[in-house]
Design an enzyme around this catalytic site. Sequence first.
Site, PDB file in Angstrom:
ATOM      1  N   GLU A 163       0.825  -1.218   0.000  1.00 48.27           N
ATOM      2  CA  GLU A 163       0.000   0.000   0.000  1.00 48.27           C
ATOM      3  C   GLU A 163       0.854   1.260   0.000  1.00 48.27           C
ATOM      4  O   GLU A 163       0.516   2.240  -0.658  1.00 48.27           O
ATOM      5  CB  GLU A 163      -0.962   0.005   1.195  1.00 48.27           C
ATOM      6  CG  GLU A 163      -2.088  -1.014   1.102  1.00 48.27           C
ATOM      7  CD  GLU A 163      -2.966  -0.833  -0.126  1.00 48.27           C
ATOM      8  OE1 GLU A 163      -2.973   0.270  -0.713  1.00 48.27           O
ATOM      9  OE2 GLU A 163      -3.641  -1.796  -0.511  1.00 48.27           O
ATOM     10  N   TYR A 175      -6.305   6.816   3.892  1.00 51.26           N
ATOM     11  CA  TYR A 175      -6.462   5.737   2.918  1.00 51.26           C
ATOM     12  C   TYR A 175      -5.738   4.472   3.362  1.00 51.26           C
ATOM     13  O   TYR A 175      -6.313   3.377   3.391  1.00 51.26           O
ATOM     14  CB  TYR A 175      -5.965   6.136   1.520  1.00 51.26           C
ATOM     15  CG  TYR A 175      -5.785   4.897   0.689  1.00 51.26           C
ATOM     16  CD1 TYR A 175      -6.894   4.266   0.146  1.00 51.26           C
ATOM     17  CD2 TYR A 175      -4.530   4.279   0.575  1.00 51.26           C
ATOM     18  CE1 TYR A 175      -6.769   3.061  -0.533  1.00 51.26           C
ATOM     19  CE2 TYR A 175      -4.403   3.078  -0.105  1.00 51.26           C
ATOM     20  CZ  TYR A 175      -5.515   2.469  -0.653  1.00 51.26           C
ATOM     21  OH  TYR A 175      -5.389   1.277  -1.292  1.00 51.26           O
ATOM     22  N   ASP A 217      -9.613   6.049  -2.373  1.00 51.78           N
ATOM     23  CA  ASP A 217      -8.446   6.441  -3.169  1.00 51.78           C
ATOM     24  C   ASP A 217      -8.959   7.052  -4.472  1.00 51.78           C
ATOM     25  O   ASP A 217     -10.148   7.314  -4.622  1.00 51.78           O
ATOM     26  CB  ASP A 217      -7.554   5.229  -3.441  1.00 51.78           C
ATOM     27  CG  ASP A 217      -8.203   4.273  -4.411  1.00 51.78           C
ATOM     28  OD1 ASP A 217      -9.449   4.259  -4.498  1.00 51.78           O
ATOM     29  OD2 ASP A 217      -7.480   3.548  -5.120  1.00 51.78           O
TER      30      ASP A 217
END
Length: 347
Positions: free
Chosen positions: A45, A128, A146
């Site tokens: 991520e 996020y 996102d």
Amino acid sequence: MRDVADPSDLLDWYDHNARALPWRVGPRARADGVRPDPYRVWLSEIMLQQTTVAAVKSYYEVFTARWPTVSDLAAARDEDVMAAWAGLGYYARARNLLKCARVVAEEHGGVFPADLDALRALPGVGPYTAAAVGAIAFDLPATVVDGNVERVMSRLHDEHTPLPAAKPILTGYAEALTPDGRTGDYAQAVMDLGATICSPRNPACGLCPWRRACAAWEAGTQAELPKKTPKKRKPTRLGIVYLARRVDGAWLLERRPDRGLLGGMLGWPGSEWGEAPQEAPPIRAEWKEVAGEARHTFTHFHLRLKVMTALVPMERQPDVGDFVEQAEFSPADLPTVMRKAFDLARG
DNA sequence: TACGCGTGGAG
DNA sequence: TCTCCAAGCGT
């Protein structure tokens, strides 16, 4: 009459169309009880922030092979991690990656917390990423928002408010749609939908599981959404870099300060970057200008670099930077702009 | 809220 | 060549 978007329709679509990605536990394995490694979810991520899947894959493989656990990464040398990140961009991510690994190793016993607030408190982990790790690694009730989700929601609701002002509105839509179960699969499903069907250009609406619920599809506005506030155009800056080679083959490099552009990365000594850069040779030598220039574009400006080279004797001491032995230097350790200067100098 | 912060690929 | 943009965060 338009349907109401059903999360189950998206999960059914994901069960048959999920992309196979190195960091992903697919829907079938997940249903069999396989759980992703939170460290790998987090690492992927961070790498994926503002960065394409294609660009991330090879870096992800290198990092996980070299540092298989968060404790391994926490114990790594700073310069090794920065070198491994070189070329991926947004280098504050790499600095925060190390900070975060060390916090997890030292304050959480080497285990990522299964708690949204604790995740959010980690360096480099924003709204996020906290939601993504929470949902994907732990199936916590969290909604990821996102760029993909913003696009999907703006189209689903035909929302014409321009970003970033539209963000809270789109977040509200996304939260209202998030199911109670399978939050990890759902998060990845929305992002896969945005990446493969509900794409920025030429969306494949005919294949979309939410087509009959999509207000933009009904209105024919999908191609113009999401609206965005216009960006400023980039100015051009000039600069000079100095590539000094010692007679034994060592290169003169400097470690850039931790803050700001290319922070913490290795680079060639040089001038400031601006409208009329002043000469700033880091060591006394007969400098020769390389024909041509290295061009590079950063987030907010274009750069044109003049490249100077020189050969210097063993005894001479630099005013700026340190010589790096030939065997310890790899141009792959440099950020791309510095590698371009190197490539130009070497022809 | 707005800006600084990389890079490579698509069109 | 140029613009847009890709799983954002920190300040």
